[in-house]
Design an enzyme around this catalytic site. Structure first.
Site, PDB file in Angstrom:
ATOM      1  CG  LEU A   1       3.327  45.536  18.756  1.00  0.00           C
ATOM      2  CD1 LEU A   1       3.371  46.502  19.958  1.00  0.00           C
ATOM      3  CD2 LEU A   1       3.065  46.238  17.496  1.00  0.00           C
TER       4      LEU A   1
ATOM      5  CB  CYS B   1     -20.510  12.719  29.630  1.00  0.00           C
ATOM      6  SG  CYS B   1     -22.300  12.829  29.188  1.00  0.00           S
TER       7      CYS B   1
ATOM      8  CB  CYS C   1     -11.805  18.802  -5.617  1.00  0.00           C
ATOM      9  SG  CYS C   1     -12.020  20.342  -4.580  1.00  0.00           S
TER      10      CYS C   1
END
Lengths: 654, 538
Positions: free
Chosen positions: A71, A187, A471
């Site tokens: 809000l 760990c 790509c």
């Protein structure tokens, strides 16, 4: 000048826009069908700007519901809307403003099958107002498949970015690989925490172990398989086995000291989530187990069990000053006793909530066991993690931190404000108008800096880069190389963590030659899931063909076998992570970022602001990190500190 | 749970994402701010929206207009039903709905009459914001703000163009949040605790893990001390020296059994960061300039805490600091074992605390001498001030009325410099002033009517040429097509541009109110045709 004739106002309303952008462009705006993905921080501003710029055909998709922390910037929502779907409330608010506008909303995940390539194809323009990489990747692919121009955007605090993606003409969202999420060594989390983040991660894991989706990945009990605990002579082979497998081996052999996952949940159920007994187990007995692993403490300060600490502390209060001195209780570091109390009460209340959920699920005849999911904005869950993490920090002599900072760390929160979203949403509409004018050549990637750069620019437009020919998404024949241990990784894991997790597919089919190894049809290839890749014939230098029909995405993967990986990685995708990316794709931008070496980070907006993503733990900036948790702001790289991927994550444009 | 803590929790939740930018003290400043907005235009309401959402204390809208059809077209907060009603009232009511923590007020009296009859009306405000005012009224409001000592932000959307101007008397920023501050490590001036830390480190350890996890700062300091011992106390100077220094670190790597040098990330880091070894700790020039400010020498009981602390800082530098600012106390990330890393961190932090205590003693002495209570400056304030000592800033953004009254040679030089670039957004500064001159004579803006675009081009050009002459700028500095654009805009306010300007302006307003981050100084121009911008000091 003022007119009371309402028949006139429609003309007045459009007059200014059509005059300034031109009648022809205004006609295109009126006719354009626009998809807005995300109705969060950027989305609220964007929907308003679209409607007031003359757009009348808008479809809004968002899967979130409204939360209180929205809000402060998502102005289409008010307190009475909390819990309602964002897409619905946003559409209603905007429609009320312009009843002529045709605003359709879907309270749904944009990845759903209903939003097919054909469905995307109906739009003239897609505008992203998202908060996570995974959805951005998906929309990128759908827009490439449907050949619809996409305006991509993000904000983080005072920083923002807007760019345009057009198939074949510009870089796609995935042309520049994003750094993969990093992990903390198992760990360190389980045995030898040395920094607050280790304890925060432990606390979140503990939540999942006790109330949530418990799995091996988030085991929190002492790990006696720690190679370091075995001493200097630990055989090298063992270090290559990832902690999970080693642990599974050991837990069957030595379940008394190396409680496995099932046993912690089972233990808790058996003890009815008894608060005192849980404290005793986690912060006393388990700590004593660790102390017996004496090799761990030759060079480290050994942990001190909580009972001893409580005896030593006089009143359990912290010396950080009286509570009244700070305005927000959030920003005060709790004392040892307070932490214990908060841990006990939040544990009991969460257990209560879990049993209520289970009763509800049982009543509705659900076969699945109810679980709680961790949410940084859930006060009770955050109390629990803050208390658990701080108790662990105390045990390991690590300076404690307040709830506010714990939340930053645990939630990977990126700050978010209205002002940045307003600017970015305005820039999106400016790019959208260029696209509607078919002026791709003048489209820009614009970066919003926090303050003027050395050339006194706060807005930094740069030309769009060309597509990256390598790509793995938008190339003509996408290819990628994946290094994986083909003997230990199962097909099911490969599907989850590589194909879906890293490569962003929704429902992949995988073939090797003519053999279908993995099918997106439920059940068809389930039998293969538990089998190691090598047993299915995927060995070193095997190429597989993967297809995602929903995304219209085809990818050839070359699998290379590798025995060992850094830290806790299970695989490496070439060009991402430790292997340097192809050099070709650095945008020829005038290094506009405020700190040139920092990644340009854009973010979210939508619901829970943001989040994770790359290598930084996001805390308050620079000098403002508070004093009492010094180690947090500066992270010791050796430990590869990183936030485990949260539900939301973030993006980096590079 | 008490009701007070419920409220705190509610606010913490609502404001969570912004508290992470400016902290609870920034939020407190925001919540006590009283902001005055002149004109409930689209730009004005966008600004207030972005201030009401994060929770300013109160706002007051001054506007005598009635809502028009054009308002409804560009202002999200107005709908067709509000046409003909008081714009101040409607806008205030709708903004108020965004956040019930904020108190909204409106005044329908014309600005002109408030300025003529009731200047005191403005006194209570923390910040004045005016939107869509032309030069003449701007100058009048500017004068009032100077007189009352109130920061003033002027904002204007004009077609696809945006203008922002800040005027502020003296704005002192402690938390400027620098982007990537230099580490304050003092390797050139190591303090005793750092030297004793160094002595505890075993550089000759046989343990490979231990050797590869010595913090690189320790490696650098060790080699620097050795270098100075053999070079008459001087650090590496020439590039040959520096190469040799790096080579020494290279040779310090452990030798493996096969005779090769071990790959040790900490040594890599030491070599990469070798410049830290010869970095000279000093006081930034901005801070030296502050020390010379007359406010520092002339402390009085009415001096602000900021200047009392700057004076105390100078005292510290001349005494305990031995010419340096208090140590900031943070160190960078490094490949090191946690234990030694944390101990090193502790060494720096303890020294920083020690410096804060010495600084605070100076503060207390001055407060006592001035007859002020010690609580005037809290220990937390002192600590924050020390941590930010190298980044303190004082901004003075000169009055708009001065700028508009006459062209100084500085203004002329600045404009000439920027207008050499024909695409500079600064051209719109001149054009906005020219349309105001047009307005003063014609009672309307150029191109305000659809059929006036073409006919207004020539007269507007006359004003541009006249203005350029007055300002001492070449007459060819403004492209002809931009004059056409200005006429085409017809002074219309577009929502999308108002939204961008509203975002930028409210961002600056938050900086001014919270006194965090550095506000721009003093003029910002946005070109929505190209999405470019410029910031200039005029």
């Amino acid at each position: 000048m003022a007119t009371t004739s309402s028949s006139n106002h429609g003309a007045d309303r459009s007059a200014a826009v059509s005059r300034i952008v031109g009648d022809d462009v205004y006609a295109r705006i009126k006719a354009a069908k626009v998809l807005m993905v995300g109705a969060g921080g950027i989305g609220c501003e964007l929907l308003k700007n679209l409607v007031l710029s003359g757009f009348v055909n808008v479809v809004v998709v968002d899967l979130d519901t409204i939360e209180v922390s929205n809000l402060n910037r998502q102005f289409l929502f008010q307190r009475q809307h909390v819990g309602l779907p964002k897409a619905q409330v946003a559409a209603d608010s905007a429609r009320r403003f312009n009843p002529q506008a045709n605003i359709v909303f879907h309270h749904a995940n944009i990845k759903n099958k209903e939003f097919s390539q054909e469905w995307f194809g109906q739009f003239d323009l897609v505008l992203n107002a998202l908060d996570n990489v995974s959805a951005r990747n998906h929309v990128n692919r759908m827009c490439l498949a449907a050949d619809v121009p996409l305006v991509e955007s993000g904000t983080a605090g005072y920083l923002g970015q807007v760019t345009v993606i057009k198939k074949g003409a510009t870089e796609c969202f995935e042309c520049t690989p994003k750094p993969p999420p990093k992990q903390h060594p198992v760990c360190t989390i389980r045995n030898t925490p040395s920094l607050p983040i280790h304890c925060i991660v432990w606390g979140k894991f503990l939540f999942n172990q006790l109330f949530g989706l418990a799995d091996d990945e988030n085991n929190i009990s002492p790990n006696t398989a720690d190679p370091e605990a075995a001493g200097d002579n630990a055989d090298a082979g063992r270090q290559d086995v990832d902690g999970r497998d080693a642990n599974a081996e050991l837990s069957s052999a030595d379940s008394a000291t190396n409680n496995n996952v099932q046993s912690l949940r089972a233990w808790a159920i058996e003890h009815q989530y008894h608060a005192d007994e849980t404290v005793q187990k986690l912060f006393v007995n388990d700590v004593k187990t660790l102390l017996r692993m004496d090799k761990l403490w030759r060079e480290r300060r050994p942990p001190v069990p909580l009972d001893t600490l409580l005896e030593q502390s006089t009143d359990g209060t912290n010396d950080d000053g009286p509570a009244s001195s700070t305005r927000l209780k959030d920003q005060r570091v709790w004392g040892l006793k307070e932490c214990t109390d908060v841990f006990r009460s939040s544990l009991s209340r969460l257990a209560q909530r879990l049993s209520e959920e289970q009763a509800k699920a049982a009543a509705s005849g659900s076969s699945e066991a109810a679980i709680l999911s961790w949410d940084k904005d859930d006060d009770l869950a955050m109390d629990f993690v803050t208390a658990a993490a701080n108790l662990r920090m105390s045990v390991f002599s690590i300076p404690n931190m307040c709830r506010f900072d714990a939340k930053s760390m645990a939630g990977n929160i990126i700050p978010a404000i209205a002002t940045t979203n307003a600017i970015v949403a305005g820039l999106i509409v400016l790019e959208a108008m260029k696209i509607l004018r078919d002026q791709f050549s003048i489209c820009r990637m614009t970066f919003l800096a926090r303050k003027p750069n050395s050339r006194m620019k706060v807005l930094l437009p740069t030309e769009l880069s060309k597509p990256n020919p390598n790509c793995h998404v938008c190339a003509a024949k996408p290819r990628v190389t994946v290094h994986v241990n083909t003997n230990t990784m199962t097909l099911g894991q490969f599907d989850e963590v590589v194909l879906k997790g890293r490569l962003g597919m929704i429902a992949p089919d995988m073939m090797e030659g003519n053999r279908i190894l993995l099918s997106s049809e439920p059940g068809e290839t389930d039998i293969n899931n538990p089998k190691a890749l090598s047993s299915l014939g995927i060995v070193h230098d095997t190429s597989v063909f993967v297809e995602d029909f929903h995304q219209s995405y085809e990818l050839t993967i070359r699998v290379l076998h590798r025995e060992a990986f850094e830290a806790d990685a299970q695989f490496v995708v070439e060009g991402q992570g430790s292997v340097p990316p192809p050099a070709a794709q650095a945008p020829a931008a005038p290094a506009p970022t405020p700190s040139a070496d920092r990644k340009r980070k854009a973010e979210d907006d939508s619901d829970a602001p943001a989040v994770v993503d790359d290598d930084d733990i996001v805390l308050m900036d620079d000098g403002s990190a508070s004093d009492h948790q010094p180690a947090a702001a500066h992270v010791n790289k050796k430990h590869r500190l990183e936030t485990p991927a949260d539900d939301e994550d973030d993006i980096v444009f590079e | 749970m008490t009701s007070a803590s419920m409220i705190v929790d509610r606010k913490t939740q609502r404001y969570d994402r912004q508290l992470r930018l400016w902290g609870d003290h920034g939020q407190a400043a925001l919540e006590s701010a009283r902001v005055c907005l002149i004109n409930g235009s689209a730009t004005g309401t966008e600004i207030l929206k972005n201030l009401v959402l994060p929770g300013i204390g109160s706002f007051t809208v001054i506007d005598s207009e009635k809502v028009s059809g054009a308002d409804v077209g560009n202002n999200f907060f107005l709908d067709a039903d509000s046409i003909g009603q008081s714009r101040a009232r409607v806008v205030t009511e709708l903004l108020q709905e965004l956040n019930t923590d904020v108190s909204g007020n409106f005044v329908e009296e014309p600005l002109q009459s408030l300025l003529d009859n009731d200047v005191e009306f403005f006194r209570p405000f923390t910040l004045m914001i005016a939107t869509q005012l032309s030069s003449k009224m701007l100058a009048r409001v500017s004068e009032v703000c100077v007189k009352l000592g109130i920061p003033f932000l002027a904002v204007r959307s004009y077609g696809l163009i945006g203008y922002l101007r800040l005027q502020i008397g003296e704005h002192c920023v402690i938390e400027s949040h620098p982007d990537s501050p230099m580490d304050d490590l003092r390797l050139d001036r190591p303090f005793p605790e750092l030297l004793s830390y160094l002595q505890q480190i075993d550089f000759n350890t046989q343990d490979g893990f231990q050797h590869a996890h010595i913090p690189f700062l320790a490696i650098l300091l060790k080699h620097l001390l050795e270098w100075k011992a053999s070079h008459g106390g001087l650090p590496p100077k020439t590039s040959k020296d520096k190469d040799e220094f790096r080579a020494e670190i290279q040779r310090a790597r452990r030798i493996k059994e096969d005779g090769s040098r071990a790959e040790e990330e900490n040594h890599d880091e030491a070599i990469t960061h070798a410049t830290k070894a010869w970095h000279v700790s000093s006081i930034p020039s901005e801070i030296s300039a502050l020390f010379a400010d007359s406010n520092v020498d002339n402390l009085t009981a009415t001096s602000s805490p900021f200047w009392i602390m700057v004076r105390s800082l100078r005292d510290f530098v001349m005494a305990e600091g031995e010419g340096l600012l208090p140590l900031r106390g943070s160190i960078p990330d490094m490949a090191a074992d946690s234990d030694r890393y944390i101990r090193l961190q502790h060494v720096y932090q303890e020294r920083a605390k020690h410096d804060v205590a010495a600084f605070t003693a100076h503060v207390h002495r001055h407060l006592a001498e001035l007859g002020l209570p010690l609580g005037t400056i809290s220990d937390d304030d002192a600590k924050t001030f020390c941590r930010n000592a190298p980044f303190l800033r004082v901004i003075r953004a000169r009055p708009i009325s001065d700028e508009l009254a006459s062209a100084t040679s500085k203004l002329t030089d600045t404009l000439n410099f920027h207008l050499e670039d024909p695409d500079s957004s600064v051209a719109f500064y001149v054009l906005l002033r020219a349309v105001d001159l047009f307005f003063e004579e014609h009672g309307r803006f150029p191109g305000a009517g659809d059929d006036q675009v073409e006919e207004d081009i020539a007269p507007l050009k006359q004003y541009v040429v006249g203005l350029l002459t007055d300002l001492g700028v070449s007459q060819h500095a403004i492209k002809e097509e931009l004059i056409h654009e200005m006429c085409r805009f017809g002074a219309a306010e577009l929502h999308n541009i108002a939204s961008i300007l509203g975002g930028l302006a409210s961002q600056e307003a938050v900086k001014v109110i919270t006194r965090q981050y550095i506000p721009f100084n003093n003029t910002f121009l946005f070109n929505g045709i190209t999405s470019t911008s410029s910031t200039v000091e005029l």
